[in-house]
Design a protein around this motif. Structure first.
Motif, mmCIF file in Angstrom:
data_model
loop_
_atom_site.group_PDB
_atom_site.id
_atom_site.type_symbol
_atom_site.label_atom_id
_atom_site.label_comp_id
_atom_site.label_asym_id
_atom_site.label_seq_id
_atom_site.Cartn_x
_atom_site.Cartn_y
_atom_site.Cartn_z
ATOM 1 N N LEU A 107 26.600 -46.576 -16.604
ATOM 2 C CA LEU A 107 27.840 -47.231 -17.033
ATOM 3 C C LEU A 107 27.632 -48.737 -16.975
ATOM 4 N N LEU A 163 26.438 -43.458 -12.574
ATOM 5 C CA LEU A 163 27.044 -44.789 -12.422
ATOM 6 C C LEU A 163 26.112 -45.881 -12.948
ATOM 7 N N GLN A 164 24.806 -45.658 -12.792
ATOM 8 C CA GLN A 164 23.854 -46.673 -13.263
ATOM 9 C C GLN A 164 23.837 -46.790 -14.789
ATOM 10 N N PRO A 204 20.402 -33.929 -4.285
ATOM 11 C CA PRO A 204 21.716 -34.189 -3.671
ATOM 12 C C PRO A 204 22.742 -34.607 -4.724
ATOM 13 N N LEU A 205 23.973 -34.159 -4.540
ATOM 14 C CA LEU A 205 25.052 -34.496 -5.465
ATOM 15 C C LEU A 205 25.182 -36.005 -5.636
ATOM 16 N N MET A 206 25.026 -36.744 -4.533
ATOM 17 C CA MET A 206 25.195 -38.197 -4.601
ATOM 18 C C MET A 206 24.161 -38.856 -5.497
ATOM 19 N N TYR A 236 31.666 -29.612 -1.800
ATOM 20 C CA TYR A 236 30.368 -29.169 -2.319
ATOM 21 C C TYR A 236 29.407 -28.858 -1.179
ATOM 22 N N TYR A 286 25.459 -38.532 -9.043
ATOM 23 C CA TYR A 286 26.544 -39.499 -9.247
ATOM 24 C C TYR A 286 25.982 -40.891 -9.502
ATOM 25 N N GLN A 287 25.062 -41.244 -8.605
ATOM 26 C CA GLN A 287 24.500 -42.579 -8.664
ATOM 27 C C GLN A 287 23.787 -42.810 -10.004
ATOM 28 N N ARG A 319 20.367 -34.953 4.047
ATOM 29 C CA ARG A 319 20.031 -35.071 2.629
ATOM 30 C C ARG A 319 21.282 -35.059 1.750
ATOM 31 N N HIS A 320 22.254 -34.238 2.110
ATOM 32 C CA HIS A 320 23.370 -33.986 1.191
ATOM 33 C C HIS A 320 24.674 -34.677 1.562
ATOM 34 N N GLN A 339 24.136 -49.895 -9.488
ATOM 35 C CA GLN A 339 23.404 -50.055 -10.749
ATOM 36 C C GLN A 339 22.113 -50.851 -10.570
#
Lengths: 137, 137, 137, 137, 137, 137
Positions: D136, D133-134, D124-126, A16, D129-130, A63-64, F134
């Motif tokens: 779940l 995940l939070q 940002p992609l992360m 990505y 994601y984060q 940042r990414h 989380q």
């Protein structure tokens, strides 16, 4: 050239980031497989960008990606002069990049044109390349 | 041999998994850098284990990595017979692995012994190896 | 296919072994960079040889490398039929390998011929290739 | 699994072939850097496909790459059962892949959904994601 | 150090270029597997040469590879002082390189001599090395 | 950054050297697989260290590896500011590294803490990471 070693980011996320950096105007982006401490397979991210854009790319990388540091250094480059010619084959027209430096001249069929024709004509990519090369003298 | 391609796990986590699989009794664990779709740098995990332990290692890989599938296949192996001899150098004693197969005989200083002596004596590892090799005839 | 993971042999010695195995009649020999336990960068040696020659190659690998084990497995192969044609360019004659499988036909200039001409004529290898491709229709 | 070693094809052409094989329905396609005779850096192409599609993929590889041979072999696979759940974050909805095998349960946010949200929201992609995940538990 | 990323040249042609650059007097030439945009497996060519020969090597790279640009940069080097000693083993005489830097002294059997003896005597390369090491004190 | 290309040292010895250099205070140590002349698979050793420690690391590399030369060059670095926060999960407490640069803020669970909890609680490493994430907002 900016570099960062990444051992805490997934390959999925790195794919990505490569696209994101190219879209942001990087001259080149490439990955090198490396091996870091504690048995970690990792990836070195290398970004070629003009010195004037260094701070901007540093921020994009910080940042990414997961890295907390970016290292950088200036390289000089010798670049051949380029112009384009159009070559017509039985499959269609293809741009050919002509690169010159002193008495050195190289002609390279443009990948994107060949790939497009290969798909349109349902032919192997190599066959299109070859057809272009046959038109060059 | 069990294998899985991993493009959604960090190198940090993979280093952890290598140790976990070795501790669980794998004969060998190694990583190969690969390149997957969508520009993703990735890692192939390979685990050598007895066929009888295959289900156990499959579960360990599925539980501790991000993969949702494990592929496997049986390989045959030709292994040299081994025994150990002790060699005494001026730096101390070192085990030497003696491997034989037909008329082939190979003697290899044990890495762990050499590394221990290298640290105790504050000498380069190669100097210890060399001292052991000089005792072999 | 025979394979061995090597973490206790130098690259210098591995280059020597590649040539030795090719001289002994291996169909193909290649190296893959891998990462083994204890932070060791290592090399996987792969040897393609007919099943009937397996024991002979096993012995060569055990004798000439540091490994104490060789793993092996049978792969099937689909191979295109091949014959050679001679193509004459302004630089000289070059053999072209013609490979066929069903309706698939591929023509590839022989590397060794092109390299020889490139050196004799002091031209880039690519220029010779291109000259050969232009003679194919 | 089908494999071919390629030392006479450009990386440009190989990137094209990866996409072509994925579009043709391969389960997975990946490249491994290898080192062949005569100092040639090369690429091993690996294609995972159902046995029933082997002849079709063999023909695609022979037609679209420079290789004159393809080797193949059957691997078994253990695959986790999968279903999808939708998770709603402050950035939008994301599919989560739920994979199960015995008592093993893994939840993984879908890359494509996260990437789409990352671009739409310019985050940002992360971070996406984060956020998933939070949600779940 | 001169570098170029190559995604439009075959491994076959790269092997040819490595030899050509070494014959032209490069101090060192090596390849690194990298991953470029559009799923292209590629090779980074690195050439170590004296700064005074930079233009000459730039021209060789531009002429004999597909790249249209070469980047370069100066590195400093710390090199050990070297002389050669002759060691006589039961297999024959071998040159040993003695490298010194301050109080550091390293002795390395010359690869070419060992390889020649290994072939003449039909012995494993490692056995020759070991015989040389045993003569060092 | 200090670098050396190693084609006459085993992977076993290189794993030893990586730890030795880290113990000596290197900021980072990593290996890159490379391909050198005469078909030799080799390893590039890279060591990041402060310029003021360059001579000390040069000596360590010359003493403990087989190379007779070390090349070096200065890189600049942009590093995010860091502090640590403690996050309490149902599995136990974990340090989280908070890195900031301008408006960029990243939180990363400490690997060592997560790995320790994973082993104590006999849970997958990813489950611990997820539990930490989380708790972040």
């Amino acid at each position: 050239m900016l570099e960062a070693n990444l051992d805490d980011q997934t390959g999925e996320a790195l794919g990505y980031v490569m696209q994101l950096l190219l879209d942001a105007g990087a001259l080149d982006v490439y990955f090198t497989p490396i091996q870091m401490k504690k048995n970690r397979p990792a990836t070195k991210l290398s970004v070629l960008a003009p010195s004037t854009a260094r701070e901007r790319f540093t921020q994009l990388i910080l940042r990414h990606t997961s890295t907390i540091g970016v290292r950088y250094q200036t390289w000089q480059r010798t670049i051949m002069q380029r112009h384009f010619e159009t070559v017509t084959t039985k499959y269609g027209a293809v741009q050919v990049k002509v690169a010159t430096y002193g008495d050195i001249v190289k002609r390279t069929p443009e990948y994107a044109d060949c790939a497009r024709l290969a798909q349109q004509k349902n032919k192997p990519l190599m066959m299109i390349y070859q057809a272009v090369l046959q038109q060059l003298d």
